[in-house]
Design a protein around this motif. Structure first.
Motif, mmCIF file in Angstrom:
data_model
loop_
_atom_site.group_PDB
_atom_site.id
_atom_site.type_symbol
_atom_site.label_atom_id
_atom_site.label_comp_id
_atom_site.label_asym_id
_atom_site.label_seq_id
_atom_site.Cartn_x
_atom_site.Cartn_y
_atom_site.Cartn_z
ATOM 1 N N GLN A 1 79.136 -66.034 129.869
ATOM 2 C CA GLN A 1 77.281 -66.788 129.896
ATOM 3 C C GLN A 1 77.275 -67.711 131.047
ATOM 4 N N ALA A 2 77.909 -68.252 131.797
ATOM 5 C CA ALA A 2 78.281 -69.392 132.600
ATOM 6 C C ALA A 2 77.432 -67.905 133.735
ATOM 7 N N TRP A 3 77.827 -67.355 133.698
ATOM 8 C CA TRP A 3 78.104 -66.417 134.988
ATOM 9 C C TRP A 3 77.125 -65.048 134.704
ATOM 10 N N ARG A 4 76.817 -64.594 133.603
ATOM 11 C CA ARG A 4 75.745 -63.705 132.870
ATOM 12 C C ARG A 4 74.211 -64.897 133.637
ATOM 13 N N ASP A 5 74.081 -65.586 133.337
ATOM 14 C CA ASP A 5 72.982 -66.621 133.516
ATOM 15 C C ASP A 5 72.950 -66.710 135.100
ATOM 16 N N HIS A 6 73.792 -66.191 136.269
ATOM 17 C CA HIS A 6 73.730 -66.408 137.928
ATOM 18 C C HIS A 6 74.278 -64.459 138.257
ATOM 19 N N ASP A 7 73.770 -63.446 138.067
ATOM 20 C CA ASP A 7 73.681 -62.051 138.000
ATOM 21 C C ASP A 7 73.099 -62.314 139.310
ATOM 22 N N PRO A 8 74.118 -61.412 140.428
ATOM 23 C CA PRO A 8 74.032 -61.790 141.952
ATOM 24 C C PRO A 8 71.798 -60.702 141.982
ATOM 25 N N ILE A 9 72.231 -59.818 141.407
ATOM 26 C CA ILE A 9 71.458 -58.353 141.946
ATOM 27 C C ILE A 9 69.969 -59.464 140.826
ATOM 28 N N ARG A 10 70.186 -59.490 139.904
ATOM 29 C CA ARG A 10 68.548 -60.451 139.615
ATOM 30 C C ARG A 10 68.287 -61.565 139.746
ATOM 31 N N ASP A 11 69.559 -62.123 140.675
ATOM 32 C CA ASP A 11 68.715 -63.376 141.441
ATOM 33 C C ASP A 11 67.882 -63.268 142.475
ATOM 34 N N PHE A 12 68.292 -62.345 143.714
ATOM 35 C CA PHE A 12 68.192 -61.511 144.676
ATOM 36 C C PHE A 12 66.690 -61.001 144.511
ATOM 37 N N ALA A 13 66.362 -60.323 143.611
ATOM 38 C CA ALA A 13 65.812 -59.910 143.317
ATOM 39 C C ALA A 13 64.044 -61.082 142.600
ATOM 40 N N ASP A 14 64.516 -61.290 142.418
ATOM 41 C CA ASP A 14 63.598 -63.078 141.755
ATOM 42 C C ASP A 14 63.658 -63.768 143.310
ATOM 43 N N TYR A 15 64.250 -63.315 144.110
ATOM 44 C CA TYR A 15 64.648 -64.169 145.633
ATOM 45 C C TYR A 15 63.635 -63.100 146.319
ATOM 46 N N LEU A 16 63.375 -61.846 146.539
ATOM 47 C CA LEU A 16 62.114 -61.862 147.072
ATOM 48 C C LEU A 16 61.326 -61.320 146.884
ATOM 49 N N VAL A 17 60.680 -61.517 145.425
ATOM 50 C CA VAL A 17 59.442 -61.211 144.471
ATOM 51 C C VAL A 17 58.707 -62.606 145.055
ATOM 52 N N GLU A 18 59.672 -63.723 144.712
ATOM 53 C CA GLU A 18 58.822 -64.968 145.356
ATOM 54 C C GLU A 18 58.682 -65.781 146.542
ATOM 55 N N PHE A 19 59.493 -64.766 147.744
ATOM 56 C CA PHE A 19 59.004 -64.954 148.974
ATOM 57 C C PHE A 19 58.058 -64.031 149.780
ATOM 58 N N GLY A 20 58.134 -63.121 148.696
ATOM 59 C CA GLY A 20 56.973 -62.368 149.093
ATOM 60 C C GLY A 20 57.524 -61.127 149.314
ATOM 61 N N PHE A 21 59.114 -60.841 149.988
ATOM 62 C CA PHE A 21 59.581 -59.715 150.204
ATOM 63 C C PHE A 21 59.401 -58.623 149.687
ATOM 64 N N GLU A 22 59.248 -58.151 148.511
ATOM 65 C CA GLU A 22 58.774 -57.403 147.696
ATOM 66 C C GLU A 22 58.140 -57.597 146.260
ATOM 67 N N SER A 23 57.644 -56.862 145.398
ATOM 68 C CA SER A 23 56.384 -56.955 144.357
ATOM 69 C C SER A 23 57.823 -56.396 143.286
ATOM 70 N N ASP A 24 57.260 -57.162 142.192
ATOM 71 C CA ASP A 24 57.962 -56.078 140.657
ATOM 72 C C ASP A 24 57.927 -54.739 140.909
ATOM 73 N N SER A 25 56.626 -53.924 141.570
ATOM 74 C CA SER A 25 56.821 -52.623 141.528
ATOM 75 C C SER A 25 57.239 -52.215 142.952
ATOM 76 N N SER A 26 57.566 -52.786 143.566
ATOM 77 C CA SER A 26 57.834 -51.671 144.534
ATOM 78 C C SER A 26 59.443 -52.350 144.556
ATOM 79 N N LEU A 27 60.337 -52.985 144.159
ATOM 80 C CA LEU A 27 60.935 -53.358 143.610
ATOM 81 C C LEU A 27 61.935 -52.445 142.589
#
Ligand SMILES: Cc1ncc(C[n+]2csc(CCOP(=O)(O)OP(=O)(O)O)c2C)c(N)n1
Ligand SMILES: [Mg+2]
Length: 348
Positions: A251-277
């Protein structure tokens, strides 16, 4: 950034499709997934340049895709199509693709580093600024051949980067049972080479560290050990339900999923939007659906080809009997029961 995201998603989605075709009975061998480790493989593969060589482990599909391997070739290989890189003779990923600089995995763990040392030495002797890159699991890194390989690569100052994939498990053995070091990078001191530890679930951190280690090797400054702290989210292969793994750890590692984390980063910093991903994911999905349908239609190789191209020299294909044939001296035994024949020979 988008290419990195696409590669991460492609790795996961391709493995998910392989799991489906496995359950449908199309995969003739084992299926080893890299769920949760995609960022380590993709970040490393993406940092290499044309002409570099990479020797993956079973959990580095993402690195091969980043090097340009066609997902169709991966599906062909697992489903043993006649069109596959090994003409249907290998059931997982033991393929070598010289054009892409891919040296296929060698099953006895640790051995491939020794082979890769030879490739790296050839680059050095020819004065070519090419780099070799390989991965070892925490289990593989405990083998005698791995220690030999590391010692030689360090002593000869070879242009190599060795990624230690610390995913916490080697089959059912926790890494704490096979090493006394707390920080895995401490092993590098014994070989006299630098080591860097990265969060293996953070693709940008992996990429940065891999790029730096590669630049070092290319400049003639020798080997780096890159420790990727990550986690094997599934059992060793499809047959392993990993019942020995504590649920809280997963569970601890499920909370640190590499793809979800990267998607969150991309959206948060404006590289991508939910729809572009979403667009990237649906394009990859459509591409893979078509690839699976096409590849399954390609079929198995004709039976007569089983004895061809086993050896590099075609004359040997004709001359050498199958290991599964009758055992000399025990012709009365049914062919194919070599193990029982050996036991019989030993008087068991
Ligand atoms: C020398 C050797 N011993 C045992 C095996 C059987 N084996 C294959 S994979 C594996 C576990 C490897 O664990 P690790 O190196 O941590 O890689 P991971 O599966 O975690 O990616 C084992 C024991 C082998 N292939 N070679
Ligand atoms: Mg491991």
């Amino acid at each position: 950034m988008r290419t990195l995201y696409r590669l991460l998603w492609l790795t996961r989605a391709l493995e998910e499709r392989l799991e489906v075709v496995f359950k449908q009975g199309h995969v003739v061998g084992g299926l080893y997934r890299s769920l949760g480790q995609e960022a380590t493989a993709v970040g490393c593969g993406f940092a290499l340049a044309d002409g570099d060589w990479i020797a993956p482990s079973i959990r580095d599909l993402g690195a091969l895709l980043a090097r340009g391997l066609d997902p169709r070739d991966v599906i062909r290989q697992y489903t043993a199509r006649g069109t596959s890189l090994c003409s249907g003779k290998d059931n997982t990923n033991h393929f070598t693709v010289p054009e892409l600089g891919i040296l296929g995995p060698i099953s006895p763990l640790g051995t491939q580093l020794c082979v890769l040392n030879g490739v790296a030495l050839s680059f050095r002797m020819r004065d070519q600024a090419q780099v070799c890159f390989t991965f070892q699991g925490d289990g593989a890194s405990r083998t005698g051949t791995s220690h030999e390989g590391l010692a030689l690569a360090a002593a000869l100052n070879l242009p190599i980067v060795v990624v230690l994939e610390h995913n916490r498990w080697a089959f059912g053995t926790p890494s704490t049972h096979v090493a006394a070091v707390e920080k895995w990078e401490d092993v590098a001191g014994a070989y006299g080479v630098p080591a860097v530890t990265v969060d293996g679930n953070d693709v940008l951190q992996v990429y940065d560290a891999a790029a730096e280690a590669i630049a070092r090797a290319r400049a003639g400054d020798g080997m780096t050990i890159l420790v990727a702290e990550t986690y094997r989210m599934l059992g060793h292969a499809q047959h392993d339900a990993q019942k020995y793994v504590p649920e809280e750890e997963l569970q601890a590692w499920r909370d640190h999923d590499p793809i979800r984390d990267f998607a969150d980063y991309l959206v948060e910093f404006g590289f991508e939007s939910d729809s572009s991903l979403e667009q990237v994911r649906s394009e990859v999905g459509a591409e893979l659906d078509a690839a699976v349908d096409d590849v399954l239609a390609e079929g198995y190789p004709p039976a007569q080809e089983a004895r061809t191209r086993v050896y590099d020299d075609p004359a040997l294909d004709a001359a050498v009997p199958w290991t599964r044939g009758p055992v000399p001296g025990y012709e009365g035994l049914r062919p194919g029961i070599t193990r029982r024949a050996n036991a019989y020979r030993e008087g068991a």
